[in-house]
Design a protein around this motif. Structure first.
Motif, PDB file in Angstrom:
ATOM      1  N   VAL A  98      83.508 101.987 -12.212  1.00 49.97           N
ATOM      2  CA  VAL A  98      83.180 100.635 -11.770  1.00 49.97           C
ATOM      3  C   VAL A  98      83.263 100.579 -10.249  1.00 49.97           C
ATOM      4  O   VAL A  98      83.959 101.373  -9.616  1.00 49.97           O
ATOM      5  CB  VAL A  98      84.139  99.575 -12.378  1.00 49.97           C
ATOM      6  N   ALA A  99      82.557  99.612  -9.669  1.00 48.94           N
ATOM      7  CA  ALA A  99      82.659  99.384  -8.228  1.00 48.94           C
ATOM      8  C   ALA A  99      84.012  98.758  -7.911  1.00 48.94           C
ATOM      9  O   ALA A  99      84.576  98.020  -8.722  1.00 48.94           O
ATOM     10  CB  ALA A  99      81.534  98.461  -7.767  1.00 48.94           C
ATOM     11  N   LYS A 100      84.545  99.042  -6.722  1.00 52.90           N
ATOM     12  CA  LYS A 100      85.812  98.448  -6.315  1.00 52.90           C
ATOM     13  C   LYS A 100      85.639  96.950  -6.108  1.00 52.90           C
ATOM     14  O   LYS A 100      84.755  96.495  -5.392  1.00 52.90           O
ATOM     15  CB  LYS A 100      86.305  99.090  -5.018  1.00 52.90           C
ATOM     16  N   ALA A 101      86.500  96.164  -6.746  1.00 51.70           N
ATOM     17  CA  ALA A 101      86.459  94.704  -6.616  1.00 51.70           C
ATOM     18  C   ALA A 101      87.351  94.286  -5.450  1.00 51.70           C
ATOM     19  O   ALA A 101      88.475  94.770  -5.311  1.00 51.70           O
ATOM     20  CB  ALA A 101      86.937  94.053  -7.905  1.00 51.70           C
ATOM     21  N   HIS A 102      86.847  93.380  -4.610  1.00 53.27           N
ATOM     22  CA  HIS A 102      87.596  92.975  -3.415  1.00 53.27           C
ATOM     23  C   HIS A 102      88.171  91.568  -3.487  1.00 53.27           C
ATOM     24  O   HIS A 102      89.336  91.364  -3.156  1.00 53.27           O
ATOM     25  CB  HIS A 102      86.694  93.081  -2.177  1.00 53.27           C
ATOM     26  N   ALA A 103      87.373  90.589  -3.864  1.00 59.73           N
ATOM     27  CA  ALA A 103      87.860  89.203  -3.798  1.00 59.73           C
ATOM     28  C   ALA A 103      87.074  88.320  -4.751  1.00 59.73           C
ATOM     29  O   ALA A 103      85.872  88.504  -4.956  1.00 59.73           O
ATOM     30  CB  ALA A 103      87.743  88.665  -2.373  1.00 59.73           C
ATOM     31  N   LEU A 104      87.772  87.340  -5.334  1.00 57.13           N
ATOM     32  CA  LEU A 104      87.164  86.331  -6.200  1.00 57.13           C
ATOM     33  C   LEU A 104      87.361  84.973  -5.549  1.00 57.13           C
ATOM     34  O   LEU A 104      88.455  84.656  -5.065  1.00 57.13           O
ATOM     35  CB  LEU A 104      87.839  86.343  -7.578  1.00 57.13           C
ATOM     36  N   CYS A 105      86.310  84.161  -5.537  1.00 53.27           N
ATOM     37  CA  CYS A 105      86.392  82.819  -4.950  1.00 53.27           C
ATOM     38  C   CYS A 105      85.987  81.782  -5.992  1.00 53.27           C
ATOM     39  O   CYS A 105      84.865  81.814  -6.502  1.00 53.27           O
ATOM     40  CB  CYS A 105      85.481  82.706  -3.727  1.00 53.27           C
ATOM     41  N   LEU A 106      86.903  80.881  -6.308  1.00 54.66           N
ATOM     42  CA  LEU A 106      86.641  79.797  -7.254  1.00 54.66           C
ATOM     43  C   LEU A 106      86.558  78.448  -6.550  1.00 54.66           C
ATOM     44  O   LEU A 106      86.604  77.397  -7.199  1.00 54.66           O
ATOM     45  CB  LEU A 106      87.746  79.770  -8.329  1.00 54.66           C
ATOM     46  N   ASP A 107      86.436  78.494  -5.226  1.00 54.71           N
ATOM     47  CA  ASP A 107      86.357  77.275  -4.424  1.00 54.71           C
ATOM     48  C   ASP A 107      84.898  76.953  -4.121  1.00 54.71           C
ATOM     49  O   ASP A 107      84.252  77.658  -3.342  1.00 54.71           O
ATOM     50  CB  ASP A 107      87.136  77.463  -3.122  1.00 54.71           C
ATOM     51  N   PRO A 108      84.338  75.890  -4.699  1.00 51.98           N
ATOM     52  CA  PRO A 108      82.922  75.575  -4.467  1.00 51.98           C
ATOM     53  C   PRO A 108      82.607  75.163  -3.033  1.00 51.98           C
ATOM     54  O   PRO A 108      81.439  75.094  -2.650  1.00 51.98           O
ATOM     55  CB  PRO A 108      82.653  74.423  -5.446  1.00 51.98           C
ATOM     56  N   GLU A 109      83.636  74.919  -2.234  1.00 51.49           N
ATOM     57  CA  GLU A 109      83.416  74.534  -0.844  1.00 51.49           C
ATOM     58  C   GLU A 109      82.904  75.688   0.010  1.00 51.49           C
ATOM     59  O   GLU A 109      82.387  75.471   1.104  1.00 51.49           O
ATOM     60  CB  GLU A 109      84.716  73.985  -0.236  1.00 51.49           C
ATOM     61  N   VAL A 110      83.053  76.924  -0.481  1.00 52.59           N
ATOM     62  CA  VAL A 110      82.650  78.085   0.330  1.00 52.59           C
ATOM     63  C   VAL A 110      81.134  78.276   0.275  1.00 52.59           C
ATOM     64  O   VAL A 110      80.452  78.156   1.293  1.00 52.59           O
ATOM     65  CB  VAL A 110      83.395  79.358  -0.107  1.00 52.59           C
ATOM     66  N   ILE A 111      80.591  78.574  -0.908  1.00 50.65           N
ATOM     67  CA  ILE A 111      79.123  78.739  -0.994  1.00 50.65           C
ATOM     68  C   ILE A 111      78.504  77.863  -2.081  1.00 50.65           C
ATOM     69  O   ILE A 111      77.326  78.005  -2.404  1.00 50.65           O
ATOM     70  CB  ILE A 111      78.712  80.211  -1.191  1.00 50.65           C
ATOM     71  N   GLY A 112      79.288  76.983  -2.687  1.00 52.49           N
ATOM     72  CA  GLY A 112      78.738  76.047  -3.662  1.00 52.49           C
ATOM     73  C   GLY A 112      79.013  76.385  -5.111  1.00 52.49           C
ATOM     74  O   GLY A 112      79.006  75.501  -5.964  1.00 52.49           O
ATOM     75  N   THR A 113      79.236  77.665  -5.425  1.00 51.93           N
ATOM     76  CA  THR A 113      79.565  78.093  -6.788  1.00 51.93           C
ATOM     77  C   THR A 113      80.577  79.229  -6.720  1.00 51.93           C
ATOM     78  O   THR A 113      80.809  79.831  -5.664  1.00 51.93           O
ATOM     79  CB  THR A 113      78.321  78.607  -7.552  1.00 51.93           C
ATOM     80  N   ASP A 114      81.200  79.544  -7.870  1.00 50.48           N
ATOM     81  CA  ASP A 114      82.113  80.670  -7.954  1.00 50.48           C
ATOM     82  C   ASP A 114      81.371  81.965  -7.615  1.00 50.48           C
ATOM     83  O   ASP A 114      80.187  82.121  -7.922  1.00 50.48           O
ATOM     84  CB  ASP A 114      82.674  80.806  -9.366  1.00 50.48           C
ATOM     85  N   PHE A 115      82.084  82.916  -7.011  1.00 51.56           N
ATOM     86  CA  PHE A 115      81.501  84.224  -6.722  1.00 51.56           C
ATOM     87  C   PHE A 115      82.595  85.262  -6.569  1.00 51.56           C
ATOM     88  O   PHE A 115      83.778  84.935  -6.449  1.00 51.56           O
ATOM     89  CB  PHE A 115      80.647  84.178  -5.447  1.00 51.56           C
ATOM     90  N   TYR A 116      82.185  86.533  -6.604  1.00 55.08           N
ATOM     91  CA  TYR A 116      83.125  87.597  -6.260  1.00 55.08           C
ATOM     92  C   TYR A 116      82.417  88.648  -5.432  1.00 55.08           C
ATOM     93  O   TYR A 116      81.187  88.706  -5.377  1.00 55.08           O
ATOM     94  CB  TYR A 116      83.780  88.208  -7.502  1.00 55.08           C
ATOM     95  N   LEU A 117      83.221  89.464  -4.767  1.00 56.85           N
ATOM     96  CA  LEU A 117      82.737  90.490  -3.854  1.00 56.85           C
ATOM     97  C   LEU A 117      83.227  91.842  -4.332  1.00 56.85           C
ATOM     98  O   LEU A 117      84.404  92.011  -4.660  1.00 56.85           O
ATOM     99  CB  LEU A 117      83.256  90.213  -2.444  1.00 56.85           C
ATOM    100  N   MET A 118      82.314  92.824  -4.371  1.00 57.87           N
ATOM    101  CA  MET A 118      82.688  94.190  -4.733  1.00 57.87           C
ATOM    102  C   MET A 118      81.963  95.168  -3.816  1.00 57.87           C
ATOM    103  O   MET A 118      81.055  94.782  -3.077  1.00 57.87           O
ATOM    104  CB  MET A 118      82.328  94.481  -6.194  1.00 57.87           C
TER     105      MET A 118
END
Length: 361
Positions: A98-118
């Motif tokens: 699997v790709a290395k997972a870096h961060a999960l964001c559940l705050d819609p204020e950042v880009i409008g929806t949940d997202f994660y970075l890998m």
């Protein structure tokens, strides 16, 4: 569309207007969460993907992949990027790449929806299971690696890797039939008689016996990244539908490739056994035997296998219907969403023909 994509997943394009977001807020979030992140941020959007919009995020020499929920009204429990993040984090260090997972964001204020970075993983993705751009002699090794990785996933002890709460163990099929019935009804845009028949037949004919493992839910060639030159998978992608479930149901979904018509979709169903042998692509039965050897099974009862296939065709019909619904609403992730959604009816009709064959046997 190219059958392979080297080092760019499926190619990128400028971010579409319906998926645009505040890149400054994203940069601030990443700098706070990822210590090695530095430099000016640039964002482009991958061309593929029917479900969760996916982006290439670059800063200096660093490259990441961002997966987000799509905007707009969504089906219940769909587009669960938080679950994707959880499972790839848990599988790090197992035999499942699997790709290395870096961060999960559940705050819609950042880009409008949940997202994660890998991590971005350079490599090859094969869109056509016939592997037209691969020499025939090289195809068996690619198929064997695909088989190895799904077998490895189903052998992972989900309790040991911290996924004991990732789903409900037991009665997976009954719950999945109920879930996808609801999902289909929520996305229904027209009446399809074969779907109505399947919705009645499936819960009344559940196979006996049960098992529980981590299941991917959408395992196929174009959801894995192969090494640029070796027959080795570097990362399994698109864990949105993963959960705890029956490993043979998951494996049957993967093996639908052998049943799907390659002239209308990504499948092998239009090939004769002689053609497959000439192309050095394993038959479904040989591929199943290899999986059984790797997972310590004597085999799979034929009627159970047929049921798993029918259920998965019904499930995929529900997924395709969801794509169609989003296409009609105008918030689907891919320009080909409408054409993809139209595959729901013929797939449901194929599944019902299989049921009729089971009844006649």
């Amino acid at each position: 569309m190219s059958s392979t994509a080297d080092s760019t997943y499926v190619g990128t394009r400028p971010v579409s207007p319906q998926h645009a977001f505040d890149e400054g807020k994203l940069a601030a979030f990443i700098r706070d969460q990822v210590t090695e992140f530095q430099g000016a941020l640039t964002v482009s959007q991958f061309k593929g993907g029917q479900s969760n919009p996916t982006f290439l995020v670059q800063a200096g020499t660093q490259q990441y992949v961002l997966r987000r929920k799509p905007p707009g009204v969504l089906l219940p429990s769909a587009h669960a990027v938080d679950r994707e993040f959880k499972v790839i984090s848990a599988l790090a260090g197992t035999d499942v790449p699997v790709a290395k997972a870096h961060a999960l964001c559940l705050d819609p204020e950042v880009i409008g929806t949940d997202f994660y970075l890998m991590d971005y993983v350079p490599g090859r993705i094969f869109w056509d299971p016939k592997l037209p751009d691969v020499a025939a002699a090289d195809r068996p090794a690619l198929y064997d690696e695909l088989n190895r990785v799904i077998a490895a996933l189903h052998r992972v002890n989900y309790q040991v890797v911290g996924l004991g709460d990732y789903g409900k163990p037991g009665e997976y099929l009954a719950r999945q039939v109920a879930r996808w019935t609801k999902q289909y009804r929520a996305a229904e845009t027209e009446r399809i008689e074969a779907v109505d028949n399947l919705i009645e037949w499936l819960p009344a004919n559940l196979p006996v016996g049960d098992e529980t493992s981590i299941v991917h839910g959408d395992y196929r060639f174009d959801n894995v990244i192969f090494h640029p030159t070796e027959p080795r998978i570097l990362a399994v992608l698109d864990w949105e539908l993963s959960t705890l479930g029956h490993p043979l149901v998951d494996f049957a979904y993967h093996c639908m490739t052998w049943r799907m018509d390659g002239s209308t979709g990504r499948g092998l169903g239009d090939l004769t056994p002689e053609q497959m042998a000439q192309m050095m692509i394993p038959s479904e039965s040989d591929y199943v035997k290899r999986y059984c050897t790797r997972t310590g099974r004597d085999g799979i009862p034929e009627r159970d296998w047929s049921y798993y296939m029918v259920f998965n065709m019904f499930r995929l019909t529900g997924i395709l219907q969801g794509v169609m619904k989003r296409a009609l609403q105008g918030n689907a992730a891919s320009a080909e969403a409408l054409a993809t959604g139209k595959r729901a009816r013929p797939l449901a009709e194929q599944a019902w023909r299989m049921v009729e064959q089971m009844r006649a046997a």
